[in-house]
Design a protein around this motif. Sequence first.
Motif, PDB file in Angstrom:
ATOM      1  N   ALA A 235       2.548  -0.595  -5.067  1.00 23.89           N
ATOM      2  CA  ALA A 235       1.338  -0.317  -5.702  1.00 23.89           C
ATOM      3  C   ALA A 235       0.756   1.037  -5.264  1.00 23.89           C
ATOM      4  N   ALA A 236       0.045   1.940  -5.928  1.00 22.86           N
ATOM      5  CA  ALA A 236      -0.625   3.187  -5.708  1.00 22.86           C
ATOM      6  C   ALA A 236      -1.992   2.582  -5.226  1.00 22.86           C
ATOM      7  N   PRO A 237      -2.218   2.808  -3.886  1.00 27.96           N
ATOM      8  CA  PRO A 237      -3.465   2.148  -3.570  1.00 27.96           C
ATOM      9  C   PRO A 237      -4.927   2.821  -4.296  1.00 27.96           C
ATOM     10  N   ASP A 238      -4.825   4.244  -4.590  1.00 26.52           N
ATOM     11  CA  ASP A 238      -6.059   4.621  -5.096  1.00 26.52           C
ATOM     12  C   ASP A 238      -6.159   4.685  -6.564  1.00 26.52           C
ATOM     13  N   MET A 239      -4.883   3.940  -7.390  1.00 29.44           N
ATOM     14  CA  MET A 239      -5.169   3.768  -8.300  1.00 29.44           C
ATOM     15  C   MET A 239      -5.589   2.416  -8.946  1.00 29.44           C
TER      16      MET A 239
ATOM     17  N   TYR B  76       0.884  -1.200   0.084  1.00 29.53           N
ATOM     18  CA  TYR B  76      -0.024  -0.035   0.184  1.00 29.53           C
ATOM     19  C   TYR B  76       0.849   1.213   0.090  1.00 29.53           C
ATOM     20  N   GLY B  77       1.144   1.961  -1.173  1.00 31.46           N
ATOM     21  CA  GLY B  77       2.083   3.015  -1.356  1.00 31.46           C
ATOM     22  C   GLY B  77       3.306   2.686  -1.983  1.00 31.46           C
ATOM     23  N   HIS B  78       4.017   1.386  -1.838  1.00 30.56           N
ATOM     24  CA  HIS B  78       5.314   1.354  -2.412  1.00 30.56           C
ATOM     25  C   HIS B  78       5.098   0.535  -3.560  1.00 30.56           C
TER      26      HIS B  78
END
Lengths: 359, 508
Positions: free
Chosen positions: B344-348, B340-342
């Motif tokens: 992958a981009a969680p909101d994408m 989450y955030g590294h």
Amino acid sequence: MFRLEKRPTPSKFWLYATPPVAVILTMIAGGILFAAMGKNPFEVIRTIFWDPVFGEFAFYLRGQLLVKAGPLILIAIGLALGFRAGIWNIGAEGQYIMGAIVGAGVGLAVFPTESRWIFPVMVVAGAFGGWAWAMIPAILKTRFNTNEILVSLMLVYVAETILAKASTGFLKNPEGMGFPGSRNFSSYPAAENAFLYEPLGLHWGGVAALVTAVLAYILLTRHQAGFQIKLAGQAPRAARFHGVNPARLVVMCMGISGALAGLAGLFEVTGPAGQISIDFNTGYGFTAIIVAFLGRLNPLGIVLAGFLMALTYVGGEMASTNLGLPDAAIQVFQGMLLFFLLAVDVLTNYRFRLHVGAH
Amino acid sequence: MTRPELLRVEGITKAYPGVVANSDVTFSIGEGEIHALLGENGAGKSTMVKMIYGLVRPDSGQMTLRGQAYQPSKPAEARRLGVAMVFQHFSLFEALNVAENVALGMENPPPMRELAAKIRAVSEEYGLPLDPSRMVGDLSAGERQRVEIIRCLLQDPKLLIMDEPTSVLTPQEVEILFKTLRQLSSEGTAILYISHKLEEIKSLCDEATILRRGKVVATCTPRERTAREMAELMVGQALKTPERRLGAKGEVALGVSDLSVESPIPFGTSLKGVSFTVAKGEVLGIAGVAGNGQDELLLALSGELRASADKVRIAGQPVGDRGPVERRRAGLVAAPEDRYGHSAAPDMSLVENAFLTAGVRKGLTKNGFVDWAGTRKFAEEIIAAYDVRTPGPDVAARALSGGNLQKFLMGRELMQGASVIVINQPTWGVDAAAAAQIRQSILDRAGEGAAVVVISQDLDELLEVADTFAVLNEGRLTKPRPTEGLTMDEIGLMMGGAHGMEVAHHVA
């Protein structure tokens, strides 16, 4: 009791419903404010939102809409690219002023030469002026990790001081009988940003704004740089993993927003404003921040938001001349719009849940 | 052996929008019993214990604690009634010392000196060496866990909930922990032990409740079952052990020599002179307790941290000073641990996340413009090949369960035809069936000639996939050794034995 709960995915409905709801809430709260000032709220709201487009003087005021919306849109798109990437350029007003001074300065330097190259060179110089002013916070941020919000904001006041110097000193009209302000571009055709189609209020600035909106939309949705901007804003570590160089992104975003603000300033000073004067800037650089958010940081949304904000400017002016409403009340009204927008925006990512108390 | 009943959970149901986390769950725990709550990821174990600990309220059903109705509305209430919990992720302040951290978790903390004395007494009593005056930032993961455990023990709990406690421990530290837990149990404290490590459960737990998709599917006595039987109850199907295709080892594909980098993470571990080589077709397993430089090693290999050019070579080409894009072009893909955030981009969306790393090697850009149609096709291929449960490729990454997202991200890196693959924690948070599939694909890629580096805290996983084995300890890498013939004791010693044992002498 109600409780905020994070949605699993952002609500598409609220993403698009937020701006209209914010506008309606602003009308209600603004109406209460106007009523408290002893005005008829319905009349004020009608004067602001209805009369400029459909009222008695609409033939003139409609043109004013694009005149005001153009610079707002141009600046807001540049800001939105930065905001998307988590780079907070708050000093567009300063970049706007510097773009106007540098661009106008180039034109005034060659006065009274007539050549069709003069205006295009001034446009480039205007963009350069805004870009260079934005590079100061950008480079301080990348080199010394300063906060771009504070630096860019403080540079607005530096730019305002330079503007005062310009209009009373180095750019003052030598034939101006001692009055502050530069030569008027309306009497220097080679450097003038004249209307291309007056009834719509279309000049090169309006053209630039609409073209920029389309280009920015393509950049954000189709181009790798747009992807990197969004990624850096949403997940900075993922952006580095993707291969984004954060420093380069800061320089790029600050540069684009500065150059666009500078362009807006140049088009304004050579067109509607007509001359460099101590107060030719009317706060577009700050209002554009509201426009950027009202348009959901989306270039096409910003075009709509720019027109809406122009409406509050034009209508606000009407309200102050016709109904005697102070300017400050109109600014409060515009500020409310941003406030309600951000407040309602919470609903995009969160929802209210009825909290069942302990029993 | 019948023990008096301590906690009874009856017909508990909890639904979230879109998922039923627990459905009609019933089990009971006796006083002093060590009870395992078993299940794959997403089976509802965490939600269940959060309800017991008062963090989440059940939709229906009831709980009784020593015969009294038990309905904690907040953790403080649960703690008052004698229920304590040690979370998988610690909630400690690194810049404060042990005693201060313990005090922060208490309702009415005693004066510091008194508390420090208490901490010393409890740590001595339960064989958990810990110095109350040390900074938490300087502690190993195992020691941090002790801080959490001691914080709980100071409240004299009747029920101690432990969520995946051994995932951060060396084998020796696991032994110390188990000794403590057995002692607690013999003194009458019940323990609810959440794990998916079946061998541990067999050696430690008295009873087990197995959850699958939110429902209780079985209860059993772990000592009487084999690990495989329990795994199959958990998964609901027969399990396949990954097969290794033995390929001849080729020339060196990834070479790292004397790599030292400063950690960019506060309280991180800098890498100190790390050297190793991985040949084509070889899987190098890197073990180590979390926080010993694993994240930094991944960053240094992915290109997010740079060194001088010749420190990292891909197929002989020096890339140590190159960024992630150039390293991908040279043939290296990397998968960081944090989803989450590294990685992958969680909101994408999944499509955008597929582009995040695959853009370079899958040729998904033309003149800087993104080929979204091609990216979407690649995302759909990953979803199909790795059985990612999602309504489609357009949903936000954060809407997927952790295990499903992990499958997608592993697929994204493993399907790019890379010659060097670096993965940190390939099966973290993934259920047993999917974990087996991911390990199989890692072995398949190696069989096709890729050089693979797997960094993991799961020793069983490393022993299953790795040809050579090394340990990261305080930023230093041991010399890689062939995996075959390594014993658990040797591995434990490579890992530095039990951290913080030297403190025990002060205490004793």
